[in-house]
Design an enzyme around this catalytic site. Structure first.
Site, PDB file in Angstrom:
ATOM      1  CE  LYS A 144      -1.757   2.750   3.138  1.00 24.04           C
ATOM      2  NZ  LYS A 144      -1.960   4.165   2.552  1.00 24.04           N
ATOM      3  CD  GLU A 177      12.880   3.981   8.593  1.00 22.50           C
ATOM      4  OE1 GLU A 177      12.603   4.966   9.515  1.00 22.50           O
ATOM      5  OE2 GLU A 177      12.600   4.188   7.373  1.00 22.50           O
TER       6      GLU A 177
END
Length: 478
Positions: A184, A258
């Site tokens: 996505k 992250e």
């Protein structure tokens, strides 16, 4: 006769990229409409021009894509590594061949200067696919056992600051290790991912191996929560990362996050000032400061504080802000109206708390989303601008007297993604770097990336590593 050296406009042509009026979702090798027919518009941040209309994926579309990826996984994972490598090499070469087109597209959709997309983003994108293509037939020698196995379907959610590069960070190791992907892209920058879908078809990648689902946060949430997703990879805000961690808790899904950062750039009194200034500028004003590992906190040893600040202000006065497609532009547009509002709010709060704000004389374009490069001085560790991730072209300047104080201030943050050290002493670099709680520490440079080097954070900057040999582990059952 004295004269001012001026730069003539040097615009890159938009004609090299053909953006269609609308794009569908990419599922099982085909572009299709969303199940509920919802669409959204993607806008160019520098002009507020509508670039295209994009299909918006919902939960039903996520289910379709995951099923397609699961079906493709059987054959893809069974291929010899040398065969998977051929597809990755082919994708890398096509990216190189189409790099000018993709650089212009990324600049239009993201707002960053063309010289960054052309000279930094696209070469790194191709390099990641080349690098992981080389690993595909050597996984047994990567240190994770004699015959490590792929996990299955990887659900990947990427941000808007490096759309194509973050895609490469996620997809290249996933495919090399035999996994299939449902990705996505961010809702403000979906175009380069959709163009990558076309590259997958051009490379002859088997249907269902890569699926692209543009959409908003609910699309990403549905992907993360899908019971048939085996691996979740996310790059983005710490707040969303925490929600993802809650979602996958108690499941068998493997996850890497992250997240945000508030990197410290430490300049000692023996550092080469001019070199350090260039590194400081690159550290915080590259991509308008919209970088998770940006050096947004400048820690300067007291004895050189004034000298360095004067040099830094002179350098900022030479930066050129404007049309991102102009090859002379240093500072492009902020990615969205929402992000501009956040930057503006935090900067105003910094002023209200007593920090001293400075920006060079800078004329902002009338349309689009723009923010002038900004310095804050007289900053303490209690100031919001020294604690919160602004994610914009805003630098907070603090001082220190001793290496111990520099380390203490650098580590005084909930984040731990990056740091920089500027000094002529190699022993000092090693001693200080060893004490910094940051995933990446640069010495006498900043924002240098390579596909062979692992990247990731500590504390609220996330966990897991991407890039290098370490980046394979997240996609393998070891």
């Amino acid at each position: 006769m004295a004269s001012v050296f001026a730069y003539a406009p040097a615009p890159e042509s938009r004609s090299v990229v053909d953006i269609a009026p609308s794009y569908g979702l990419f599922i099982d090798g085909e572009f299709v409409e969303s199940a509920d027919g919802k669409v959204f518009k993607t806008v160019s941040p520098s002009s507020e021009e509508v670039l295209s209309e994009i299909a918006q994926a919902g939960a039903e579309d996520v289910d379709r894509a995951v099923k397609a990826a699961r079906k493709a996984f059987e054959k893809w994972s069974a291929l010899p590594g040398s065969e998977r490598a051929k597809y990755l090499f082919r994708i890398a070469r096509i990216i190189q061949e189409r790099s000018r087109e993709l650089a212009v597209l990324e600049t239009l959709d993201n707002g960053k200067p063309i010289k960054e997309t052309r000279d930094a983003d696209l070469p790194l994108v191709a390099a990641h696919f080349f690098y992981y293509a080389g690993w595909a037939d050597k996984l047994g020698h990567a240190g994770f056992g004699a015959s490590p196995r792929p996990l299955g379907v990887a659900g990947q959610v990427i941000p808007w600051n490096f759309p194509l590069l973050m895609l490469a960070w996620k997809i290249a190791p996933a495919l090399a290790t035999g996994n299939t992907v449902v990705l996505k892209p961010a809702e403000t920058t979906p175009l380069s991912a959709l163009f990558f879908a076309d590259i997958c078809r051009q490379a002859g990648l088997p249907k269902g191996v890569v699926n692209i689902l543009p959409g908003y946060g609910d699309t990403g949430a549905a992907l993360v929560a899908h019971p048939d997703v085996n691996k979740v990879a996310f790059t983005g805000s710490t707040a969303v990362g925490k929600e993802i961690a809650k979602t996958v808790a108690g499941t068998r899904k493997k996850v890497t996050l992250e997240l945000g950062g508030k990197g410290a750039n430490i300049v000692f009194d023996d550092a080469p000032i001019d070199q350090a200034v260039e590194g400081i500028v690159n550290g915080i004003f590259f991509n308008q400061g919209q970088v998770c590992c940006a050096g947004s906190r400048l820690l300067v040893q007291e004895s050189i504080h004034e000298e360095l600040l004067d040099s830094l202000k002179r350098r900022l006065s030479t930066l050129r802000l404007g049309d991102p497609l102009d090859k002379n532009t240093d500072i492009g547009a902020i990615n969205s109206e929402e992000q501009l509002a956040r930057i503006t709010s935090l900067v105003e709060r910094g002023e209200a708390e007593g920090a001293e704000r400075w920006s060079p004389a800078c004329e902002l374009p009338e349309s689009g989303y723009w923010f002038a490069p900004t310095l804050f001085t007289n900053v303490t560790q209690a100031h919001t601008v020294a604690r919160d991730e602004i994610f914009g072209p805003v630098l907070s300047v603090l001082t220190f007297r001793t290496p111990d104080e520099a380390v203490a201030k650098a580590n005084n943050t909930p984040y731990g993604l990056s740091a920089g050290i500027w000094t002529e002493k190699g022993s000092r670099i090693l001693a200080v770097a060893n004490r910094l709680r940051a995933g990446v520490v640069w010495s006498n440079t900043f924002n240098k990336f390579d596909p062979t080097s692992p990247f990731g954070g500590y504390k609220e900057s996330g966990f897991g590593r991407e890039g290098g040999r370490h980046g394979l582990e997240a996609y393998l059952d070891v």
